[in-house]
Design a protein around this motif. Structure first.
Motif, PDB file in Angstrom:
ATOM      1  N   PHE A   1       0.817  -1.228   0.000  1.00 48.90           N
ATOM      2  CA  PHE A   1       0.000   0.000   0.000  1.00 48.90           C
ATOM      3  C   PHE A   1       0.841   1.266   0.000  1.00 48.90           C
ATOM      4  CE2 PHE A   1      -0.119   2.241   4.157  1.00 48.90           C
ATOM      5  CZ  PHE A   1       0.618   1.378   4.969  1.00 48.90           C
ATOM      6  N   LYS A   2       2.121   1.133   0.333  1.00 51.56           N
ATOM      7  CA  LYS A   2       2.982   2.325   0.378  1.00 51.56           C
ATOM      8  C   LYS A   2       3.063   3.029  -0.970  1.00 51.56           C
ATOM      9  CE  LYS A   2       4.087   1.209   4.561  1.00 51.56           C
ATOM     10  NZ  LYS A   2       3.972   1.991   5.766  1.00 51.56           N
ATOM     11  N   ASP A   3       2.875   2.260  -2.071  1.00 55.21           N
ATOM     12  CA  ASP A   3       2.929   2.880  -3.397  1.00 55.21           C
ATOM     13  C   ASP A   3       1.831   3.938  -3.573  1.00 55.21           C
ATOM     14  OD1 ASP A   3       5.112   1.391  -4.448  1.00 55.21           O
ATOM     15  OD2 ASP A   3       3.787  -0.293  -4.876  1.00 55.21           O
TER      16      ASP A   3
ATOM     17  N   ALA B   1      13.191   5.314   7.187  1.00 53.22           N
ATOM     18  CA  ALA B   1      13.312   4.065   7.944  1.00 53.22           C
ATOM     19  C   ALA B   1      12.236   3.131   7.416  1.00 53.22           C
ATOM     20  CB  ALA B   1      13.073   4.322   9.425  1.00 53.22           C
ATOM     21  N   THR B   2      12.590   1.859   7.317  1.00 53.13           N
ATOM     22  CA  THR B   2      11.594   0.912   6.806  1.00 53.13           C
ATOM     23  C   THR B   2      11.602  -0.387   7.596  1.00 53.13           C
ATOM     24  OG1 THR B   2      10.765  -0.201   4.825  1.00 53.13           O
ATOM     25  CG2 THR B   2      13.164  -0.150   5.093  1.00 53.13           C
ATOM     26  N   SER B   3      10.420  -0.996   7.695  1.00 56.56           N
ATOM     27  CA  SER B   3      10.376  -2.367   8.196  1.00 56.56           C
ATOM     28  C   SER B   3      10.105  -3.302   7.020  1.00 56.56           C
ATOM     29  CB  SER B   3       9.307  -2.511   9.285  1.00 56.56           C
ATOM     30  OG  SER B   3       8.068  -2.000   8.843  1.00 56.56           O
ATOM     31  N   GLY B   4      10.185  -2.778   5.803  1.00 59.93           N
ATOM     32  CA  GLY B   4      10.121  -3.659   4.641  1.00 59.93           C
ATOM     33  C   GLY B   4       9.426  -3.094   3.420  1.00 59.93           C
ATOM     34  N   ASP B   5       8.432  -2.228   3.602  1.00 59.83           N
ATOM     35  CA  ASP B   5       7.648  -1.798   2.438  1.00 59.83           C
ATOM     36  C   ASP B   5       7.837  -0.324   2.067  1.00 59.83           C
ATOM     37  OD1 ASP B   5       6.493  -4.337   1.941  1.00 59.83           O
ATOM     38  OD2 ASP B   5       5.182  -4.046   3.657  1.00 59.83           O
ATOM     39  N   THR B   6       7.945   0.548   3.072  1.00 65.00           N
ATOM     40  CA  THR B   6       8.190   1.958   2.755  1.00 65.00           C
ATOM     41  C   THR B   6       9.493   2.093   1.964  1.00 65.00           C
ATOM     42  OG1 THR B   6       7.021   2.839   4.659  1.00 65.00           O
ATOM     43  CG2 THR B   6       8.772   4.206   3.788  1.00 65.00           C
ATOM     44  N   GLY B   7      10.492   1.309   2.345  1.00 67.77           N
ATOM     45  CA  GLY B   7      11.809   1.435   1.713  1.00 67.77           C
ATOM     46  C   GLY B   7      11.747   1.165   0.222  1.00 67.77           C
TER      47      GLY B   7
ATOM     48  N   VAL C   1      10.257  10.738   3.734  1.00 70.17           N
ATOM     49  CA  VAL C   1       8.985  10.336   3.119  1.00 70.17           C
ATOM     50  C   VAL C   1       8.298   9.238   3.925  1.00 70.17           C
ATOM     51  CG1 VAL C   1       9.628  11.043   0.788  1.00 70.17           C
ATOM     52  CG2 VAL C   1      10.137   8.702   1.551  1.00 70.17           C
ATOM     53  N   ASN C   2       8.769   9.027   5.144  1.00 69.39           N
ATOM     54  CA  ASN C   2       7.992   8.177   6.057  1.00 69.39           C
ATOM     55  C   ASN C   2       6.689   8.901   6.363  1.00 69.39           C
ATOM     56  OD1 ASN C   2      10.942   7.004   7.102  1.00 69.39           O
ATOM     57  ND2 ASN C   2       9.265   5.549   7.202  1.00 69.39           N
ATOM     58  N   SER C   3       5.797   8.216   7.070  1.00 72.40           N
ATOM     59  CA  SER C   3       4.507   8.848   7.353  1.00 72.40           C
ATOM     60  C   SER C   3       4.645   9.983   8.365  1.00 72.40           C
ATOM     61  CB  SER C   3       3.497   7.810   7.835  1.00 72.40           C
ATOM     62  OG  SER C   3       4.002   7.119   8.955  1.00 72.40           O
ATOM     63  N   ILE C   4       5.860  10.237   8.828  1.00 73.20           N
ATOM     64  CA  ILE C   4       6.168  11.493   9.525  1.00 73.20           C
ATOM     65  C   ILE C   4       5.732  12.651   8.629  1.00 73.20           C
ATOM     66  CG2 ILE C   4       8.108  12.997  10.174  1.00 73.20           C
ATOM     67  CD1 ILE C   4       9.677  10.359  10.824  1.00 73.20           C
TER      68      ILE C   4
ATOM     69  N   GLY D   1       2.327  14.760   3.926  1.00 76.13           N
ATOM     70  CA  GLY D   1       1.928  14.506   2.535  1.00 76.13           C
ATOM     71  C   GLY D   1       1.522  13.052   2.334  1.00 76.13           C
ATOM     72  N   ARG D   2       2.229  12.132   3.014  1.00 77.45           N
ATOM     73  CA  ARG D   2       1.899  10.713   2.905  1.00 77.45           C
ATOM     74  C   ARG D   2       0.456  10.465   3.373  1.00 77.45           C
ATOM     75  NH1 ARG D   2       5.451   6.614   4.206  1.00 77.45           N
ATOM     76  NH2 ARG D   2       3.537   5.425   4.517  1.00 77.45           N
ATOM     77  N   LEU D   3       0.112  11.059   4.508  1.00 76.58           N
ATOM     78  CA  LEU D   3      -1.195  10.766   5.120  1.00 76.58           C
ATOM     79  C   LEU D   3      -2.351  11.352   4.306  1.00 76.58           C
ATOM     80  CD1 LEU D   3      -0.422  11.216   8.913  1.00 76.58           C
ATOM     81  CD2 LEU D   3      -0.020   9.280   7.419  1.00 76.58           C
TER      82      LEU D   3
ATOM     83  N   GLY E   1       0.963  -0.416  12.246  1.00 79.30           N
ATOM     84  CA  GLY E   1       2.292  -0.467  12.846  1.00 79.30           C
ATOM     85  C   GLY E   1       2.725   0.917  13.295  1.00 79.30           C
ATOM     86  N   ASN E   2       2.939   1.793  12.310  1.00 79.18           N
ATOM     87  CA  ASN E   2       3.378   3.154  12.627  1.00 79.18           C
ATOM     88  C   ASN E   2       2.194   4.110  12.757  1.00 79.18           C
ATOM     89  OD1 ASN E   2       5.677   4.552  13.284  1.00 79.18           O
ATOM     90  ND2 ASN E   2       6.235   5.100  11.193  1.00 79.18           N
ATOM     91  N   PHE E   3       0.979   3.569  12.640  1.00 83.34           N
ATOM     92  CA  PHE E   3      -0.271   4.306  12.852  1.00 83.34           C
ATOM     93  C   PHE E   3      -0.541   5.363  11.769  1.00 83.34           C
ATOM     94  CE2 PHE E   3      -3.305   6.982  15.320  1.00 83.34           C
ATOM     95  CZ  PHE E   3      -4.132   5.993  15.785  1.00 83.34           C
TER      96      PHE E   3
ATOM     97  N   PRO F   1       6.119  -8.983   9.408  1.00 87.38           N
ATOM     98  CA  PRO F   1       7.279  -8.209   9.857  1.00 87.38           C
ATOM     99  C   PRO F   1       7.167  -6.704   9.649  1.00 87.38           C
ATOM    100  CG  PRO F   1       7.800  -9.362   7.809  1.00 87.38           C
ATOM    101  CD  PRO F   1       6.470  -9.878   8.277  1.00 87.38           C
ATOM    102  N   SER F   2       6.383  -6.284   8.672  1.00 83.99           N
ATOM    103  CA  SER F   2       6.290  -4.837   8.423  1.00 83.99           C
ATOM    104  C   SER F   2       5.565  -4.124   9.562  1.00 83.99           C
ATOM    105  CB  SER F   2       5.563  -4.578   7.101  1.00 83.99           C
ATOM    106  OG  SER F   2       6.246  -5.211   6.058  1.00 83.99           O
ATOM    107  N   MET F   3       4.880  -4.895  10.416  1.00 78.91           N
ATOM    108  CA  MET F   3       4.176  -4.299  11.558  1.00 78.91           C
ATOM    109  C   MET F   3       4.932  -4.510  12.865  1.00 78.91           C
ATOM    110  SD  MET F   3       0.355  -5.294  10.237  1.00 78.91           S
ATOM    111  CE  MET F   3      -0.294  -5.659  11.829  1.00 78.91           C
TER     112      MET F   3
END
Ligand SMILES: Cc1ncc(COP(=O)(O)O)c(C=O)c1O
Ligand SMILES: N[C@@H](CCOP(=O)(O)O)C(=O)O
Length: 473
Positions: free
Chosen positions: A111-113, A139-145, A219-222, A225-227, A262-264, A316-318
């Protein structure tokens, strides 16, 4: 529309600034001064729009400092042929009242796309106008990266420094990221968990001198714009699921969403859509065994866990114990009072806990938020049950969503589970549940054979600073 920090230490800024800024200068998270509201008739008038057109309408309520035609062009480019389904986000029923919202049709199968393809257009647009460069520290746990690397790999004047936790991602996720050879992409593998990596991102972005000297962003959900881009698909899914019901009943037709969390960030995007006026009945938050968020929503007590207490799970991404965006939610709970939020965060930093139990009943009553935990056994049996009933193979994160959703299903009300990744990314657990691995398209199978390129590092802010200073664009 202007934007401020949850903690009060940022001059009101416009959306273009916020896209480049990422983290607020006081270490807080950027929020809109006021969440825009949308009337039911306006939502109804969006029913026949394409995904790109709907994105223009929703994002256009926030990105008000550029011409609307430019935004429409950016959205057309972001939501084009790179998504396999013509409608971009299809809905897949898995039983009579439950459907998956398929957010994983993009280039990296997660879904990060959905938001990253938009940022991949939006950030170069702002940078070009300003003649600036940007170094994305993520930072990524697998998908944002992988989503970020595929969105920005070909973009001039942008560097990507992506921190990932050693040994905590699936084989497919590692191959997707680490086989890239683009000069502007740096895969830094950290001896820690996702939360350690996210803390490094915040520490370096919080060092304003270093940030300015190295044109740092994230470009993390920090990044708000992502949200905003993620809130679009809540409108899209609601519009699709209400199309079959009589027009006069649509305006306040409540629909619930279950969100693997995960990161809410994803579920907070849903909260934004709800606050804007979308008739969302309940937002069901699903965690895996790393269930700090479930604890918080059930008790009102927030106690992030250490790296040692963050388990490596089969979703793992969560595997996250310190969800960044919870700060945005608590800001809403505290009445958007920046002083109260800053005090709460000081207390959290000092004691490691935050007690909001007096507000806990409001989480459901006012914000429509409930939660639950799913385990490895739940994931396996849910993947199996969904396959047997609907012949749909789901990934373990989506399985967490379906498992927890089952406890909150209301009669006659659609439950939409966000499908956050494709099962191809997590072959092992699918094999455990179904006895076969999802077939990989040749373009993905090839990745598993290629050489991988990484930089190994401890959880070491100094080493990271040095690396970025040497390699930034
Ligand atoms: C596949 C998948 N599902 C769920 C999540 C959790 O989403 P969020 O961090 O927005 O809560 C993530 C990562 O963020 C993910 O990659
Ligand atoms: N699960 C995410 C973690 C980062 O989340 P983000 O939404 O803040 O970018 C991942 O896959 O990397």
């Amino acid at each position: 529309m202007q934007y401020v920090s949850t903690r009060g230490g940022m001059e009101p800024s416009n959306f273009s600034d916020v896209l480049l800024e990422g983290l607020a200068p006081d270490g807080g998270l950027v929020v809109p001064e006021a969440i825009p509201s949308v009337e039911p008739e306006t939502i109804e008038s969006w029913r026949d729009l394409s995904y790109a057109e709907l994105a223009t309408e929703v994002i256009g309520l926030y990105w008000t400092d550029i011409p609307r035609d430019d935004l429409a062009e950016l959205c057309r480019a972001a939501y084009g042929e790179q998504f396999k389904a013509d409608m971009v986000v299809p809905l897949t029923p898995i039983d009579q009242m439950t459907a998956l919202v398929d957010l994983s049709q993009g280039p990296t199968l997660a879904f990060k796309d959905m938001a990253m393809q938009f940022l991949g257009e939006a950030l170069p647009y702002v940078l070009k106008k300003r003649g600036e460069t940007l170094n994305i520290l993520g930072a990524t746990s697998g998908d944002t990266g992988s989503a970020a690397e595929y969105a920005f790999r070909s973009k001039p004047n942008i560097g990507v420094f992506m921190l990932s936790p050693k040994g905590r991602m699936s084989r497919f996720q590692r191959a997707q990221m680490y086989t890239l050879t683009d000069d502007n992409v740096h895969n830094i593998v950290v001896e820690g968990v996702f939360d350690d990596a996210q803390q490094l991102v915040k520490d370096l972005n919080g060092d304003l001198e270093f940030k300015a000297a190295n044109s740092l962003g994230t470009v993390n959900s920090i990044n708000l714009g992502r949200l905003i881009a993620q809130s679009v698909y809540y409108f899209w899914a609601w519009l699709r699921v209400t199309t079959g019901i009589p027009a006069e009943q649509r305006a306040d037709f409540g629909v619930s969403f279950a969100v693997p969390s995960g990161n809410f960030g994803n579920i907070f995007s849903g909260q934004l859509a709800r606050q804007m006026g979308l008739p969302i009945d309940t937002l069901v938050l699903a965690t895996n065994e790393n269930n700090v968020l479930d604890e918080f929503f059930r008790s009102g007590e927030y106690e992030p866990r250490s790296a040692d207490n963050t388990l490596a799970t089969s979703s793992p991404s969560m595997d996250i114990s310190k969800a960044s965006n919870l700060e945005r939610f608590i800001y809403l709970v505290l009445g958007q009072d920046q002083t109260k939020l800053a005090d709460a965060w000081q207390q959290l930093d000092a004691t490691g806990t935050l007690d909001l139990s007096e507000h806990q009943p409001r989480f459901q009553q006012e914000f429509g938020m409930v939660s639950g935990t799913s385990t490895h056994e739940d994931r396996v049996s849910t993947i199996r049950a969904v396959y047997e009933k609907a012949q749909v193979v789901i990934d373990p994160h989506t399985a967490d969503g379906v498992t927890v959703a089952r406890g909150f299903q209301k009669p006659e009300q659609p439950m939409l589970v966000l499908e956050t990744a494709k099962p191809e990314k997590f072959g092992d657990i699918v094999n455990e549940a179904l006895g076969f691995e999802p077939e990989l398209l040749p373009e993905f199978a090839r990745l598993l054979e290629l050489e991988q390129h990484t930089i190994d590092m401890g959880v070491d802010a100094e080493a990271l600073r040095e690396y970025i200073a040497l390699h930034h664009v």
